[in-house]
Design a protein around this motif. Structure first.
Motif, mmCIF file in Angstrom:
data_model
loop_
_atom_site.group_PDB
_atom_site.id
_atom_site.type_symbol
_atom_site.label_atom_id
_atom_site.label_comp_id
_atom_site.label_asym_id
_atom_site.label_seq_id
_atom_site.Cartn_x
_atom_site.Cartn_y
_atom_site.Cartn_z
ATOM 1 N N THR A 277 0.811 -1.218 0.000
ATOM 2 C CA THR A 277 0.000 0.000 0.000
ATOM 3 C C THR A 277 0.847 1.271 0.000
ATOM 4 O O THR A 277 0.377 2.328 -0.402
ATOM 5 C CB THR A 277 -0.942 0.031 1.218
ATOM 6 O OG1 THR A 277 -0.173 -0.127 2.417
ATOM 7 C CG2 THR A 277 -1.970 -1.086 1.121
ATOM 8 N N ASP A 278 2.102 1.178 0.432
ATOM 9 C CA ASP A 278 2.985 2.348 0.448
ATOM 10 C C ASP A 278 3.721 2.558 -0.865
ATOM 11 O O ASP A 278 4.461 3.532 -1.016
ATOM 12 C CB ASP A 278 4.014 2.223 1.575
ATOM 13 C CG ASP A 278 3.359 2.260 2.954
ATOM 14 O OD1 ASP A 278 2.358 2.980 3.101
ATOM 15 O OD2 ASP A 278 3.845 1.568 3.859
ATOM 16 N N THR B 41 10.105 2.968 -1.293
ATOM 17 C CA THR B 41 9.289 4.164 -1.551
ATOM 18 C C THR B 41 10.144 5.390 -1.843
ATOM 19 O O THR B 41 9.644 6.381 -2.369
ATOM 20 C CB THR B 41 8.388 4.458 -0.348
ATOM 21 O OG1 THR B 41 9.188 4.559 0.833
ATOM 22 C CG2 THR B 41 7.374 3.339 -0.167
ATOM 23 N N GLY C 107 -7.151 1.823 -3.185
ATOM 24 C CA GLY C 107 -6.346 3.020 -2.994
ATOM 25 C C GLY C 107 -7.148 4.312 -2.943
ATOM 26 O O GLY C 107 -6.760 5.261 -2.249
ATOM 27 N N HIS C 108 -8.283 4.352 -3.637
ATOM 28 C CA HIS C 108 -9.091 5.579 -3.652
ATOM 29 C C HIS C 108 -9.774 5.825 -2.306
ATOM 30 O O HIS C 108 -10.274 6.927 -2.058
ATOM 31 C CB HIS C 108 -10.140 5.487 -4.756
ATOM 32 C CG HIS C 108 -11.143 4.392 -4.556
ATOM 33 N ND1 HIS C 108 -10.833 3.062 -4.730
ATOM 34 C CD2 HIS C 108 -12.447 4.431 -4.184
ATOM 35 C CE1 HIS C 108 -11.893 2.328 -4.479
ATOM 36 N NE2 HIS C 108 -12.881 3.130 -4.141
ATOM 37 N N ARG D 192 -8.187 5.612 0.602
ATOM 38 C CA ARG D 192 -7.213 6.186 1.520
ATOM 39 C C ARG D 192 -7.127 7.701 1.337
ATOM 40 O O ARG D 192 -7.504 8.232 0.298
ATOM 41 C CB ARG D 192 -5.826 5.579 1.261
ATOM 42 C CG ARG D 192 -5.723 4.100 1.516
ATOM 43 C CD ARG D 192 -4.404 3.570 0.977
ATOM 44 N NE ARG D 192 -3.265 4.390 1.425
ATOM 45 C CZ ARG D 192 -2.076 4.382 0.833
ATOM 46 N NH1 ARG D 192 -1.875 3.624 -0.234
ATOM 47 N NH2 ARG D 192 -1.090 5.136 1.305
ATOM 48 N N ARG D 193 -6.554 8.352 2.333
ATOM 49 C CA ARG D 193 -6.266 9.778 2.219
ATOM 50 C C ARG D 193 -4.783 9.927 1.899
ATOM 51 O O ARG D 193 -3.926 9.604 2.718
ATOM 52 C CB ARG D 193 -6.621 10.521 3.498
ATOM 53 C CG ARG D 193 -6.421 12.025 3.381
ATOM 54 C CD ARG D 193 -7.108 12.760 4.509
ATOM 55 N NE ARG D 193 -7.041 14.202 4.338
ATOM 56 C CZ ARG D 193 -7.787 15.068 5.002
ATOM 57 N NH1 ARG D 193 -8.658 14.619 5.905
ATOM 58 N NH2 ARG D 193 -7.667 16.366 4.790
ATOM 59 N N TRP D 194 -4.471 10.417 0.714
ATOM 60 C CA TRP D 194 -3.096 10.501 0.257
ATOM 61 C C TRP D 194 -2.517 11.877 0.573
ATOM 62 O O TRP D 194 -3.170 12.896 0.370
ATOM 63 C CB TRP D 194 -3.029 10.251 -1.250
ATOM 64 C CG TRP D 194 -3.342 8.837 -1.632
ATOM 65 C CD1 TRP D 194 -4.550 8.214 -1.558
ATOM 66 C CD2 TRP D 194 -2.436 7.873 -2.148
ATOM 67 N NE1 TRP D 194 -4.465 6.929 -1.996
ATOM 68 C CE2 TRP D 194 -3.174 6.689 -2.369
ATOM 69 C CE3 TRP D 194 -1.077 7.894 -2.461
ATOM 70 C CZ2 TRP D 194 -2.591 5.536 -2.882
ATOM 71 C CZ3 TRP D 194 -0.496 6.762 -2.975
ATOM 72 C CH2 TRP D 194 -1.246 5.587 -3.182
ATOM 73 N N LEU E 29 1.554 13.696 -4.179
ATOM 74 C CA LEU E 29 0.971 12.385 -4.431
ATOM 75 C C LEU E 29 1.923 11.589 -5.327
ATOM 76 O O LEU E 29 2.248 12.030 -6.430
ATOM 77 C CB LEU E 29 -0.388 12.550 -5.112
ATOM 78 C CG LEU E 29 -1.156 11.256 -5.338
ATOM 79 C CD1 LEU E 29 -2.143 11.052 -4.199
ATOM 80 C CD2 LEU E 29 -1.909 11.299 -6.662
ATOM 81 N N VAL F 160 2.372 7.831 -6.992
ATOM 82 C CA VAL F 160 1.655 6.592 -7.295
ATOM 83 C C VAL F 160 2.507 5.743 -8.232
ATOM 84 O O VAL F 160 3.126 6.255 -9.169
ATOM 85 C CB VAL F 160 0.294 6.893 -7.960
ATOM 86 C CG1 VAL F 160 -0.421 5.597 -8.340
ATOM 87 C CG2 VAL F 160 -0.570 7.728 -7.032
ATOM 88 N N HIS G 214 -7.075 14.919 -2.973
ATOM 89 C CA HIS G 214 -5.978 14.383 -2.175
ATOM 90 C C HIS G 214 -4.829 15.377 -2.237
ATOM 91 O O HIS G 214 -4.438 15.833 -3.314
ATOM 92 C CB HIS G 214 -5.532 13.022 -2.711
ATOM 93 C CG HIS G 214 -6.574 11.962 -2.593
ATOM 94 N ND1 HIS G 214 -6.697 11.162 -1.484
ATOM 95 C CD2 HIS G 214 -7.571 11.603 -3.438
ATOM 96 C CE1 HIS G 214 -7.710 10.324 -1.650
ATOM 97 N NE2 HIS G 214 -8.265 10.569 -2.834
ATOM 98 N N LEU H 226 -5.822 6.014 -8.452
ATOM 99 C CA LEU H 226 -5.627 5.332 -7.175
ATOM 100 C C LEU H 226 -6.274 3.952 -7.139
ATOM 101 O O LEU H 226 -7.114 3.642 -6.297
ATOM 102 C CB LEU H 226 -6.166 6.217 -6.041
ATOM 103 C CG LEU H 226 -5.585 7.631 -6.008
ATOM 104 C CD1 LEU H 226 -6.166 8.425 -4.855
ATOM 105 C CD2 LEU H 226 -4.068 7.601 -5.941
#
Length: 271
Positions: free
Chosen positions: A17-18, A68, A105-106, A108-110, A114, A116, A157, A231
């Motif tokens: 997810t990261d 990341t 992914g949509h 979550r609060r990014w 951003l 991706v 986001h 996302l």
């Protein structure tokens, strides 16, 4: 230089997810071998950016991890195997890709900026990574097309709706030709919805045809933030997510996703 000579190895990958990607490589020696990610240059432009990863044993197979950091520049990254430092690159064919962590992914609060990443299979079967890097983003969460209008639900986001926020449609290639569409803001300060009247948009399009790019201005005087769908686990939406075409008396109107997964509306041509 790169080469596809010989039998091409196949590599799979898993993403969390990261955005951390673990590449799964076939058995073989790890010492001296590397995985190379190359930012695909624009046509006619020289190569500028690569990342080289070490390869480690992983049971009977081998793995390489793209963490990341560093954040990938926006674009398409091709994946190669280097059998030894300075050797010619060998393109990797795509194996199994575990993208389950991206599906929600949509939800979550990014944060901003951003960043991706979505691993994908190229048209010729090779492994690549599509990356986006944006100051902020407006995620399209629903697009409903009828004969008369298109209604979009979206969420910001990396930004929030402030005084003077607006939905802006800009006519591509025209400079400053824009239309402001009324929107309804949610209580969370990030979600919104808006409806584009097809007849009004067609009337504002020059004779022939035109494309309107959809953006949100989160506050008075703030830069525009494109509306799109980034996302989830789909790297290329243009030919996969196809919305109905509205017939406006011989003129076609169709919302669609661009090659960058941004939302636009095409007006003109035959329905």
């Amino acid at each position: 230089m790169s080469t596809d000579g010989g039998k091409q190895p196949r590599a799979g990958c898993t993403i969390d997810t990261d955005g951390r990607i673990t590449f799964d490589l076939p058995p073989g020696p790890s010492e001296g071998q590397q995985l190379l990610l190359r930012l695909r240059p624009r046509k006619g432009q020289p190569e500028k950016t690569v990342h080289v990863l070490g390869i480690e044993p992983a049971g009977e197979r081998r793995s390489a991890v793209l963490d990341t950091r560093p954040v990938l520049t926006e674009g398409r990254w091709d994946v190669y195997l280097l059998r030894e430092p300075g050797a010619e690159r060998q393109r990797l064919r795509a194996g199994l890709r575990d993208l389950r962590a991206l599906v929600g992914g949509h939800l979550r609060r990014w944060p901003a900026p951003l960043a991706v990443r979505i691993p994908y299979v190229t048209k010729d079967g090779h492994l690549a990574v599509r990356a986006w890097l944006r100051t902020a983003h407006t995620e399209a969460e629903g697009v409903d097309v009828t004969g008369r209008s298109t209604t979009v639900g979206a969420r910001l986001h990396g930004a929030s709706l402030q005084e003077g926020a607006a939905v802006i449609l800009r006519l591509r290639g025209s400079g400053d030709t824009v239309r402001t569409v009324e929107h309804r803001a949610g209580d969370d300060g990030r979600s919104l919805s808006f409806t584009v009247d097809h007849a009004e948009l067609a009337a504002g399009t020059p004779p022939g045809s035109g494309v309107w790019d959809v953006s949100v201005r989160p506050a008075a005087g703030a830069p525009l933030i494109r509306v799109g769908r980034l996302l989830d686990d789909l790297a290329d939406r243009k030919d996969v997510v196809v919305y109905p075409t509205a017939d406006l008396g011989g003129v076609a109107l169709r919302p669609y996703y661009t090659v960058d997964n941004d939302l636009s509306v095409e007006v003109g041509g035959q329905p």
